[in-house]
Design a protein around this motif. Sequence first.
Motif, PDB file in Angstrom:
ATOM      1  N   ASP A 109     -31.398  28.070  18.221  1.00 30.52           N
ATOM      2  CA  ASP A 109     -30.262  28.897  18.654  1.00 30.52           C
ATOM      3  C   ASP A 109     -29.139  28.064  19.261  1.00 30.52           C
ATOM      4  OD1 ASP A 109     -31.591  31.182  17.844  1.00 30.52           O
ATOM      5  OD2 ASP A 109     -32.500  31.541  19.802  1.00 30.52           O
ATOM      6  N   ILE A 110     -29.201  26.753  19.059  1.00 34.54           N
ATOM      7  CA  ILE A 110     -28.158  25.862  19.559  1.00 34.54           C
ATOM      8  C   ILE A 110     -27.464  25.204  18.369  1.00 34.54           C
ATOM      9  CG2 ILE A 110     -27.622  23.844  20.979  1.00 34.54           C
ATOM     10  CD1 ILE A 110     -30.229  24.388  22.512  1.00 34.54           C
ATOM     11  N   ILE A 111     -26.145  25.319  18.322  1.00 33.69           N
ATOM     12  CA  ILE A 111     -25.366  24.661  17.278  1.00 33.69           C
ATOM     13  C   ILE A 111     -24.447  23.629  17.912  1.00 33.69           C
ATOM     14  CG2 ILE A 111     -25.470  26.569  15.616  1.00 33.69           C
ATOM     15  CD1 ILE A 111     -22.710  27.453  16.575  1.00 33.69           C
ATOM     16  N   PHE A 112     -24.034  22.637  17.117  1.00 39.73           N
ATOM     17  CA  PHE A 112     -23.209  21.539  17.613  1.00 39.73           C
ATOM     18  C   PHE A 112     -21.758  21.692  17.150  1.00 39.73           C
ATOM     19  CE2 PHE A 112     -27.275  19.736  18.512  1.00 39.73           C
ATOM     20  CZ  PHE A 112     -27.068  18.777  19.499  1.00 39.73           C
ATOM     21  N   ASN A 113     -20.955  20.681  17.495  1.00 42.30           N
ATOM     22  CA  ASN A 113     -19.570  20.545  17.012  1.00 42.30           C
ATOM     23  C   ASN A 113     -18.645  21.635  17.541  1.00 42.30           C
ATOM     24  OD1 ASN A 113     -20.592  18.391  15.399  1.00 42.30           O
ATOM     25  ND2 ASN A 113     -21.240  19.892  13.857  1.00 42.30           N
ATOM     26  N   LEU A 114     -18.791  21.949  18.821  1.00 40.26           N
ATOM     27  CA  LEU A 114     -17.933  22.962  19.437  1.00 40.26           C
ATOM     28  C   LEU A 114     -16.458  22.586  19.328  1.00 40.26           C
ATOM     29  CD1 LEU A 114     -17.319  25.396  21.317  1.00 40.26           C
ATOM     30  CD2 LEU A 114     -17.840  23.896  23.254  1.00 40.26           C
ATOM     31  N   TYR A 115     -16.165  21.326  19.574  1.00 38.83           N
ATOM     32  CA  TYR A 115     -14.774  20.876  19.555  1.00 38.83           C
ATOM     33  C   TYR A 115     -14.545  19.874  18.432  1.00 38.83           C
ATOM     34  CZ  TYR A 115     -14.614  22.577  24.426  1.00 38.83           C
ATOM     35  OH  TYR A 115     -14.673  23.332  25.565  1.00 38.83           O
ATOM     36  N   SER A 116     -13.411  19.999  17.787  1.00 39.99           N
ATOM     37  CA  SER A 116     -12.970  18.958  16.861  1.00 39.99           C
ATOM     38  C   SER A 116     -11.485  18.711  17.057  1.00 39.99           C
ATOM     39  CB  SER A 116     -13.227  19.354  15.403  1.00 39.99           C
ATOM     40  OG  SER A 116     -12.658  18.387  14.525  1.00 39.99           O
ATOM     41  N   ALA A 117     -11.119  17.450  17.051  1.00 37.69           N
ATOM     42  CA  ALA A 117      -9.703  17.108  17.032  1.00 37.69           C
ATOM     43  C   ALA A 117      -9.079  17.634  15.746  1.00 37.69           C
ATOM     44  CB  ALA A 117      -9.541  15.589  17.102  1.00 37.69           C
ATOM     45  N   ASP A 118      -7.792  17.842  15.782  1.00 36.72           N
ATOM     46  CA  ASP A 118      -7.059  18.217  14.572  1.00 36.72           C
ATOM     47  C   ASP A 118      -6.860  16.945  13.753  1.00 36.72           C
ATOM     48  OD1 ASP A 118      -5.305  19.006  12.610  1.00 36.72           O
ATOM     49  OD2 ASP A 118      -4.103  20.269  13.932  1.00 36.72           O
ATOM     50  N   LEU A 119      -7.778  16.669  12.856  1.00 35.53           N
ATOM     51  CA  LEU A 119      -7.767  15.407  12.134  1.00 35.53           C
ATOM     52  C   LEU A 119      -6.619  15.293  11.145  1.00 35.53           C
ATOM     53  CD1 LEU A 119     -11.548  14.577  11.601  1.00 35.53           C
ATOM     54  CD2 LEU A 119      -9.993  13.926  13.444  1.00 35.53           C
ATOM     55  N   ASP A 120      -6.027  16.410  10.745  1.00 33.61           N
ATOM     56  CA  ASP A 120      -4.835  16.323   9.894  1.00 33.61           C
ATOM     57  C   ASP A 120      -3.738  15.538  10.614  1.00 33.61           C
ATOM     58  OD1 ASP A 120      -5.959  17.708   7.828  1.00 33.61           O
ATOM     59  OD2 ASP A 120      -5.007  19.636   8.302  1.00 33.61           O
ATOM     60  N   ILE A 121      -3.646  15.717  11.912  1.00 31.96           N
ATOM     61  CA  ILE A 121      -2.635  15.014  12.698  1.00 31.96           C
ATOM     62  C   ILE A 121      -3.031  13.561  12.921  1.00 31.96           C
ATOM     63  CG2 ILE A 121      -1.573  14.835  14.997  1.00 31.96           C
ATOM     64  CD1 ILE A 121      -1.610  17.865  15.164  1.00 31.96           C
ATOM     65  N   TYR A 122      -4.240  13.337  13.450  1.00 31.05           N
ATOM     66  CA  TYR A 122      -4.593  12.005  13.935  1.00 31.05           C
ATOM     67  C   TYR A 122      -5.004  11.049  12.814  1.00 31.05           C
ATOM     68  CZ  TYR A 122      -3.870  14.121  18.409  1.00 31.05           C
ATOM     69  OH  TYR A 122      -3.278  14.748  19.481  1.00 31.05           O
ATOM     70  N   ASN A 123      -5.592  11.553  11.765  1.00 32.65           N
ATOM     71  CA  ASN A 123      -5.835  10.687  10.607  1.00 32.65           C
ATOM     72  C   ASN A 123      -4.516  10.255   9.979  1.00 32.65           C
ATOM     73  OD1 ASN A 123      -8.585  10.824  10.901  1.00 32.65           O
ATOM     74  ND2 ASN A 123      -8.916  12.314   9.268  1.00 32.65           N
ATOM     75  N   ASP A 124      -3.555  11.162   9.986  1.00 39.11           N
ATOM     76  CA  ASP A 124      -2.243  10.845   9.441  1.00 39.11           C
ATOM     77  C   ASP A 124      -1.569   9.751  10.268  1.00 39.11           C
ATOM     78  OD1 ASP A 124      -0.076  11.366   7.555  1.00 39.11           O
ATOM     79  OD2 ASP A 124       0.993  12.231   9.240  1.00 39.11           O
ATOM     80  N   VAL A 125      -1.724   9.824  11.579  1.00 44.23           N
ATOM     81  CA  VAL A 125      -1.182   8.780  12.454  1.00 44.23           C
ATOM     82  C   VAL A 125      -1.779   7.426  12.091  1.00 44.23           C
ATOM     83  CG1 VAL A 125      -1.175   7.903  14.828  1.00 44.23           C
ATOM     84  CG2 VAL A 125      -0.652  10.308  14.394  1.00 44.23           C
ATOM     85  N   PHE A 126      -3.085   7.388  11.916  1.00 42.53           N
ATOM     86  CA  PHE A 126      -3.761   6.134  11.572  1.00 42.53           C
ATOM     87  C   PHE A 126      -3.240   5.560  10.261  1.00 42.53           C
ATOM     88  CE2 PHE A 126      -7.215   4.031   9.199  1.00 42.53           C
ATOM     89  CZ  PHE A 126      -7.453   2.955  10.041  1.00 42.53           C
TER      90      PHE A 126
END
Length: 350
Positions: free
Chosen positions: A150-167
Amino acid sequence: MKILYMYAEIMGYTLATITELIEKYAAEIHVVHWDKKKLTPYEHENIKNAFFYNRSEYSSSMIKDLVRQIDPDLAVVSGWQDTGYLPAARYLKKRGIPVVVGFDDQWHGYLRQYVASFLSILLKLYFTHAWVSGPYQYEYARRLSFKKQDIIFNLYSADLDIYNDVFNQCKATKKENYPHRFLFVGRFERIKGVDLLVVAWDKIRAQIKDWELHLIGNGSLKGYLQAQPGLFVHEFMQPHKLRDEVIKYGCFILPSRGEPWGVVIHEFAAAGLPIICSDVCGASSVFLIHGLNGFIFKSEDIDSLSKQMLNIINSNDDDLFSMADYSHQLGQNITPALSAASLVSVLKNK
């Protein structure tokens, strides 16, 4: 599929997962969120098929009426600090609707945590699942008597469209001319350790070579920071403006005294910045490997922080670029797609 969020503050990373739910799962999202006494001046964007309700305009009974009207297939509650959400959560659970509690607290063995653990049976009146941000939070969920399944992971994720684009945008430029600038982004408050950062910076002032220290944010210590010589203090920036700013920096620092998770670590790792953070930052367990893409120091230890800053300063640009690349790779460990899929898995296992 209708999903109801009963949340505290809405942030950009929350919207990244919500957008994924809408685009991939054709979800209709309803979000009750705090609009008063917010910790940051972040302003959310409007999204098609997402409907937002200001918490200040709804009493507990009105939230329950709204829930009846929406009739969601799944509900997410951001912890249990807002007791006004609990009657609606209880109503949904009694109807057999999955109610997922999200939390990023770490287990520290505090008295209040032992009390919560002892009273964990009460949580089962409101919630069917726990949605945790990482391994330290999983430990806490287990102590609150949530079953493994009854426990799931990945509650938070960065907006990777923004930060991958920066990289990707600045990779070639950094390869030729790596920026010698430290960056802090967050609230200018004691809990974030910005005062410790000032002292550590002053301690190594004679050894900083051409490096600079920049801070972006807002908070009660803003005046104190602006009065310090040799610092560059910038106002809080909305995500679209911050995206253009990040390319100027070569290392991110989060010197927090307390930081249950810290999505900014994910964001700037994905953007390709080496990371320095204190050992209380939960997100370091997923996005930072000491000595590979940055360094971890003992919280509130000025000498430890100074040492790790000097490790960056004394690294050659090729090594810094390699650390940046490793940061970007680790930044892909959690994505909005994984976050959304984790939540939807609750319905698939219903």
